[in-house]
Design a protein around this motif. Structure first.
Motif, PDB file in Angstrom:
ATOM      1  N   PRO A 125      26.095 -34.272  26.525  1.00 53.50           N
ATOM      2  CA  PRO A 125      25.057 -33.269  26.818  1.00 53.50           C
ATOM      3  C   PRO A 125      23.941 -33.244  25.774  1.00 53.50           C
ATOM      4  O   PRO A 125      22.770 -33.104  26.126  1.00 53.50           O
ATOM      5  N   THR A 140      21.763 -36.670  25.862  1.00 50.36           N
ATOM      6  CA  THR A 140      20.981 -36.744  27.102  1.00 50.36           C
ATOM      7  C   THR A 140      19.890 -35.683  27.128  1.00 50.36           C
ATOM      8  O   THR A 140      18.745 -35.964  27.509  1.00 50.36           O
ATOM      9  N   TYR A 141      20.225 -34.465  26.725  1.00 50.38           N
ATOM     10  CA  TYR A 141      19.221 -33.394  26.649  1.00 50.38           C
ATOM     11  C   TYR A 141      18.109 -33.809  25.682  1.00 50.38           C
ATOM     12  O   TYR A 141      16.923 -33.643  25.986  1.00 50.38           O
ATOM     13  N   LEU A 163      15.844 -36.496  27.306  1.00 53.34           N
ATOM     14  CA  LEU A 163      14.926 -35.948  28.315  1.00 53.34           C
ATOM     15  C   LEU A 163      13.834 -35.102  27.664  1.00 53.34           C
ATOM     16  O   LEU A 163      12.662 -35.153  28.082  1.00 53.34           O
ATOM     17  N   LEU A 220      15.965 -28.489  31.858  1.00 51.13           N
ATOM     18  CA  LEU A 220      16.507 -29.619  31.107  1.00 51.13           C
ATOM     19  C   LEU A 220      18.030 -29.636  31.151  1.00 51.13           C
ATOM     20  O   LEU A 220      18.645 -30.709  31.219  1.00 51.13           O
ATOM     21  N   ARG A 221      18.649 -28.479  31.113  1.00 53.14           N
ATOM     22  CA  ARG A 221      20.122 -28.417  31.171  1.00 53.14           C
ATOM     23  C   ARG A 221      20.636 -28.909  32.525  1.00 53.14           C
ATOM     24  O   ARG A 221      21.615 -29.658  32.582  1.00 53.14           O
ATOM     25  N   THR A 223      20.198 -32.600  32.648  1.00 51.35           N
ATOM     26  CA  THR A 223      21.232 -33.237  31.825  1.00 51.35           C
ATOM     27  C   THR A 223      22.549 -33.323  32.575  1.00 51.35           C
ATOM     28  O   THR A 223      23.261 -34.347  32.510  1.00 51.35           O
ATOM     29  N   GLU A 224      22.891 -32.276  33.325  1.00 52.97           N
ATOM     30  CA  GLU A 224      24.120 -32.289  34.113  1.00 52.97           C
ATOM     31  C   GLU A 224      24.109 -33.390  35.168  1.00 52.97           C
ATOM     32  O   GLU A 224      25.127 -34.009  35.445  1.00 52.97           O
ATOM     33  N   VAL A 233      24.719 -36.678  33.057  1.00 59.82           N
ATOM     34  CA  VAL A 233      26.047 -36.757  32.460  1.00 59.82           C
ATOM     35  C   VAL A 233      27.119 -36.773  33.544  1.00 59.82           C
ATOM     36  O   VAL A 233      28.151 -37.446  33.411  1.00 59.82           O
TER      37      VAL A 233
END
Length: 486
Positions: free
Chosen positions: A325, A328-329, A332, A477-478, A481-482, A485
């Protein structure tokens, strides 16, 4: 309503481009340019609100989810900033003969055709349409790179066409392999749809997908500017008109990264996360290492910024390679931070080039005494690119480093930190000499309002994202990210 917007969004720059062909008046062209970009930005915000409230939307070969929305918002903001900047830049360019008044409508039409191909790239759910749109960006942007018509520009355009076309051919082969793996499982129904493939990705043949991802990483990585496939990038960015350079570095290479991420999610589900991360770490570290000596040795300010794009694309790849997480966050967020900061840097560089009539940094001295606002913004952009707090790139680089340390990638982190320190020193040396050196050959005169407005808009975003991440953007963004991931 939201589904209809998926088809309306690509039509907006297309209609704007056609409207450009109906007039030759520079002021009217600029008005249509800004109006078209404003409509695109407003519709993107409407779509963003819908996705935030109701989740991903799809219609035919187009689909928008939170991951694509990050890139679409970046595209909309930078397209609007470029349009505002172009108003004053174009007036000066026509005055000194860099742009011909009779060819302005074709220039504007090509810019918006270029934007349209990037919109389709971001919205494409069909992997075949994604590849076609990416190739479409090559056709439209190549003409813009060589638009000035001089020898160096035409050489850069041909180099760009040859290298990226060869690269994207690798991407096509990788796409075919992933399609073949999906067809074995799905029996032909929806086998080119990314969202459909993701539903069965764990059942795909890992051997075929592994080879396909390697080809895609090389192919789309060429367009993204990952080393060692980056040869076209410094030449193209240095020879293109300044607004086009901002779109190339701020948006186009990010569209290629989105293509890589789409295939990354498929490969991670089919082959395991470790394989994908190793490939991304290798190309990311090579990009950062290769860019460093060229950044130190550059004399051309736009080539300097071009090599910085190679470095920062490498940082995004490292963030994706570290994974999890946090990595990747951070990757981005770095996509957005670098896009905004690099567009600001190209705008400020264009201001300096216009003042001194040269891209040679040895000729650009004492900019602060000549254009104090432009010089200040150039220095702020340089500090952000160098990773200095409290600017936005510092935050995303810190998150990437945190992910690498958390994953125990000590060798990669060590090499990365050494390169970052060296680049930091080199960039501040270049920027400091241009801004604070002894003035040469340029007199002080009023700075045009539209370039300043565009630069101040981007500078405000750059500083804001360095100090805090707005709640809505953080939530976006979260969720993006999900998606990556899984």
């Amino acid at each position: 309503m939201a589904e209809t917007l998926l088809w309306v969004l690509p039509l907006v720059p297309c209609v704007t481009a056609l409207a450009m062909l109906t007039t030759r008046a520079r002021r009217l062209l600029s008005l249509i340019d800004v109006a078209g970009s404003t409509v695109l930005a407003v519709l993107t915000l409407v779509l963003a609100r819908t996705v935030a409230a109701s989740g991903p939307r799809a219609l035919g070969v187009f689909r928008i989810d939170e991951l694509g929305l990050v890139f679409l918002l970046l595209l909309a903001v930078l397209t609007l900033a470029v349009s505002i900047y172009t108003v004053g830049w174009l007036k000066q360019a026509v005055a000194v003969g860099n742009m011909k008044a009779e060819s302005l409508r074709s220039y504007f039409a090509l810019v918006h055709a270029f934007v349209a191909t990037m919109v389709v790239t971001i919205l494409a759910d069909n992997l075949g349409v994604l590849w076609i749109a990416m190739e479409g960006t090559t056709i439209t942007s190549a003409v813009l790179i060589g638009y000035h018509g001089h020898r160096h520009g035409l050489e850069a355009a041909w180099k760009y066409i040859i290298v990226t076309t060869i690269g994207i051919s690798f991407g096509l082969f990788g796409t075919v392999l992933v399609y073949a793996a999906a067809a074995d499982v799905m029996g032909g129904a929806g086998t080119m749809s990314w969202s459909a493939i993701m539903q069965v990705a764990p059942r795909l043949d890992p051997g075929i997908v592994r080879i396909g991802f390697i080809f895609v990483l090389v192919g789309y990585g060429t367009k993204a500017g990952l080393a060692p496939m980056h040869m076209w990038l410094p030449d193209a960015h240095s020879q293109a008109p300044t607004p086009v350079s901002a779109l190339l570095s701020g948006v186009l290479i990010k569209c290629a990264l989105l293509g890589i991420i789409r295939f990354q999610t498929i490969a991670a589900a089919a082959c395991g996360v470790a394989f994908v991360q190793q490939m991304l770490l290798v190309f990311g570290l090579i990009s950062v290492v290769v860019a460093t000596p060229f950044i130190l040795a550059q004399r051309d300010i736009k080539r300097l910024l071009g090599y910085h794009s190679v470095e920062h694309v490498g940082i995004v790849a490292l963030g994706l390679g570290f994974g999890g997480p946090i990595g990747t966050y951070g990757a981005l967020l770095h996509v957005v931070n670098h896009g905004v900061t690099k567009a600001l840097a190209f705008f400020a560089a264009g201001t300096a080039i216009a003042r001194y009539g040269s891209r040679d940094m040895r000729a650009i001295r004492g900019l602060f005494a000549v254009a104090p606002i432009g010089a200040t913004l150039l220095m702020l952009a340089a500090l952000s690119l160098a990773g200095v707090p409290p600017f936005s790139i510092f935050l995303s680089e810190l998150m990437v480093l945190r992910a690498g340390i958390g994953g125990g990638h000590w060798v990669v982190i060590g090499i990365f930190l050494v390169m970052v320190v060296v680049i930091f020193a080199g960039l501040l040396h270049h920027a400091g000499a241009m801004v604070f050196g002894e003035p040469r050959g340029a007199g002080r005169k009023a700075e045009a309002w539209s370039p300043l407005a565009a630069m101040l808009l981007l500078a405000a975003i750059m500083v804001l994202l360095g100090l805090t991440i707005p709640v809505n953007f953080d939530a976006l963004l979260r969720r993006a990210t999900e998606i990556v991931v899984g």
